[in-house]
Design an enzyme around this catalytic site. Structure first.
Site, PDB file in Angstrom:
ATOM      1  N   ASP A 171      -2.371  -2.425   3.319  1.00 55.54           N
ATOM      2  CA  ASP A 171      -2.149  -2.442   4.773  1.00 55.54           C
ATOM      3  C   ASP A 171      -1.413  -3.711   5.223  1.00 55.54           C
ATOM      4  O   ASP A 171      -0.901  -4.468   4.393  1.00 55.54           O
ATOM      5  CB  ASP A 171      -3.486  -2.260   5.508  1.00 55.54           C
ATOM      6  CG  ASP A 171      -4.459  -3.414   5.251  1.00 55.54           C
ATOM      7  OD1 ASP A 171      -4.083  -4.414   4.593  1.00 55.54           O
ATOM      8  OD2 ASP A 171      -5.619  -3.318   5.717  1.00 55.54           O
ATOM      9  N   GLU A 223      -2.489  -6.627   3.407  1.00 55.60           N
ATOM     10  CA  GLU A 223      -2.304  -6.570   1.966  1.00 55.60           C
ATOM     11  C   GLU A 223      -3.636  -6.321   1.270  1.00 55.60           C
ATOM     12  O   GLU A 223      -3.944  -6.908   0.242  1.00 55.60           O
ATOM     13  CB  GLU A 223      -1.589  -7.856   1.501  1.00 55.60           C
ATOM     14  CG  GLU A 223      -0.531  -8.243   2.533  1.00 55.60           C
ATOM     15  CD  GLU A 223       0.470  -9.289   2.137  1.00 55.60           C
ATOM     16  OE1 GLU A 223       1.632  -8.921   1.996  1.00 55.60           O
ATOM     17  OE2 GLU A 223       0.092 -10.450   1.983  1.00 55.60           O
ATOM     18  N   GLU A 238      -1.324 -19.349  11.470  1.00 51.63           N
ATOM     19  CA  GLU A 238      -1.600 -17.932  11.205  1.00 51.63           C
ATOM     20  C   GLU A 238      -2.911 -17.517  11.859  1.00 51.63           C
ATOM     21  O   GLU A 238      -3.021 -16.435  12.422  1.00 51.63           O
ATOM     22  CB  GLU A 238      -1.684 -17.723   9.690  1.00 51.63           C
ATOM     23  CG  GLU A 238      -1.914 -16.294   9.266  1.00 51.63           C
ATOM     24  CD  GLU A 238      -1.956 -16.168   7.746  1.00 51.63           C
ATOM     25  OE1 GLU A 238      -2.860 -16.779   7.119  1.00 51.63           O
ATOM     26  OE2 GLU A 238      -1.088 -15.481   7.176  1.00 51.63           O
TER      27      GLU A 238
HETATM   28  C1  BGC Z   1      -0.875 -11.427   5.959  1.00 55.66           C
HETATM   29  C2  BGC Z   1       0.336 -10.523   6.016  1.00 55.66           C
HETATM   30  C3  BGC Z   1       1.605 -11.337   6.122  1.00 55.66           C
HETATM   31  C4  BGC Z   1       1.666 -12.434   5.072  1.00 55.66           C
HETATM   32  C5  BGC Z   1       2.824 -13.381   5.317  1.00 55.66           C
HETATM   33  C6  BGC Z   1      -0.690 -12.432   4.840  1.00 55.66           C
HETATM   34  O1  BGC Z   1      -1.804 -13.277   4.804  1.00 55.66           O
HETATM   35  O2  BGC Z   1      -2.029 -10.664   5.713  1.00 55.66           O
HETATM   36  O3  BGC Z   1       0.275  -9.680   7.129  1.00 55.66           O
HETATM   37  O4  BGC Z   1       2.694 -10.487   5.959  1.00 55.66           O
HETATM   38  O5  BGC Z   1       0.476 -13.181   5.107  1.00 55.66           O
HETATM   39  O6  BGC Z   1       2.758 -13.946   6.583  1.00 55.66           O
END
Ligand code: BGC
Length: 387
Positions: A171, A174, A330
């Site tokens: 998803d 990931e 993030e």
């Molecule tokens: C997130 C993803 C994202 C990736 C890069 C991962 O930790 O779950 O949604 O694409 O980081 O930012």
């Protein structure tokens, strides 16, 4: 006239962060057009994701930066057309009843020069391939661009998605490759519909894309809705913060429908603590904090439903997560679902990815949307922001 009488948004702060984010993304975009997910974070450095990148391009495009978004979509097209033979093979095998294993499917992320990575990753994810098509079409419509240069890449993408959309895969986070995820389906459907609408694909291919998009709608309605709201994956009752995107900006679910209202309500009640949105209940990644991108997606869904006031509150919270250097992370740890797990991830990958370019792009995207709804009052966000 502004929609809200007393906008909670700190206008100057939002404009400053939007401008900073735009510059940051511009500076970090590689000569090939790729957007690094996070330049300094150990596990992401060196890679560009179709998912992050497409939403970043959408934010840049909405902010008025036609050049940056076009360069990104050019990078996507190069990645795809250079794999045309491999994609044709996947499609042929799948149509012959021999769907290739996940590790032979297209990866979620690529190096800046468009190669597959050499590091182990949870790579089989379909959402980004729908999202890039959707974002490309939105970009072209916004800036009046001719889509002809992207036609071949779009055809390859549509063929890949039409034969693969029903497969379980990782998803947005990931994770959970054994399930079919409703957000992933929404991204795929949005991409297929956009490609048809824009005339990027024609004839039988367009017919197949329409049929797939309708079938996805049917599967979501039958197995991706519980208690009136969208669900995290098929046949469960739980939700995921990414579901807001199905409402807006993807527009797969009509923002004024009962389904959208119930989904937004479930996300508010189950995953939102004050104004910060969690990914899902049970999240343990870095302790399961609150994600600025998800507050932005929820804000976009609220805005599309006419609730700009709540969206402005969410945007304000996102702005409050910026570091003194104006970088957006993030996730933040003000409210953790699994506090005991945080240190484990810090030991493994270092501190939370900061700056995360997707976070910056989503702040821009929501700010532009609210600006267009005139909630942000008089101050223009950039020289020429367009939706
Ligand atoms: C997130 C993803 C994202 C990736 C890069 C991962 O930790 O779950 O949604 O694409 O980081 O930012």
């Amino acid at each position: 006239m502004p929609i809200t009488t007393t906008p909670p948004v700190q206008l100057a702060r939002i404009a400053e962060l939007a401008s900073f984010g735009h510059r940051l993304i511009e500076v970090l975009q590689t000569p090939e057009g790729a957007y690094p997910a996070s330049p300094t974070f150990s596990a992401y450095a060196g890679y560009c994701w179709f998912r992050d990148g497409s939403f970043i391009a959408d934010g840049m495009s909405a902010y008025g930066d036609e050049r940056s978004a076009t360069a990104f979509f050019g990078w996507c097209a190069g990645v795809l057309t250079s794999r045309a033979d491999h994609i044709d093979w996947i499609v042929d095998e799948t149509r012959a009843g021999r769907p290739p294993s996940g590790d032979r499917m297209l990866p979620a992320r690529f190096t800046y020069d468009g190669q597959d990575g050499t590091d182990e990753w949870w790579d089989f994810q379909l959402d980004g391939y729908g999202t890039w098509l959707w974002a490309l079409v939105a970009h072209a419509a916004r800036h009046g661009l001719d889509l002809a240069p992207w036609q071949k890449a779009a055809e390859l993408t549509v063929d890949y998605l039409v034969c693969s959309w029903a497969r379980p895969c990782y998803d947005w986070w990931e994770e959970h490759s054994e399930h079919v995820h409703v957000s992933t389906l929404a991204c795929v459907s949005a991409g297929l519909s956009a490609a048809v609408r824009a005339g990027l694909i024609t004839g039988t291919r367009a017919d197949e894309a329409i049929a797939a998009s309708r079938a996805i709608g049917g599967v979501i309605a039958d197995r991706g809705v519980r208690d009136g709201h969208l669900t995290k994956w098929l046949d469960v009752a739980t939700v995921d913060g990414s579901l807001a995107a199905a409402v807006a900006p993807l527009g797969v679910v009509d923002a004024r429908s009962p389904l959208a209202a119930a989904t937004v309500d479930a996300l508010e009640r189950q995953l939102t603590v004050e104004r910060g949105v969690h990914r899902y209940l049970g999240d343990t990644f870095y302790g399961g904090g609150q994600w600025p991108i998800l507050s932005c997606f929820l804000g976009l869904a609220h805005t599309a439903a006419g609730n700009a006031e709540r969206a402005a509150e969410l945007l304000d919270w996102v702005a409050s997560t910026a570091t003194p250097a104006l970088e957006l992370p993030e996730q933040v740890d003000g409210h953790l679902i699994a506090p005991g797990m945080r240190q484990e991830w810090i030991d493994r990958w270092g501190t939370v990815a900061t700056p995360l370019l997707w976070s910056h792009a989503m702040l821009i995207r929501l700010a532009v949307e609210l600006d267009s709804a005139r909630t942000l009052d008089s101050q223009p966000l950039s020289e020429g922001p367009t939706r």
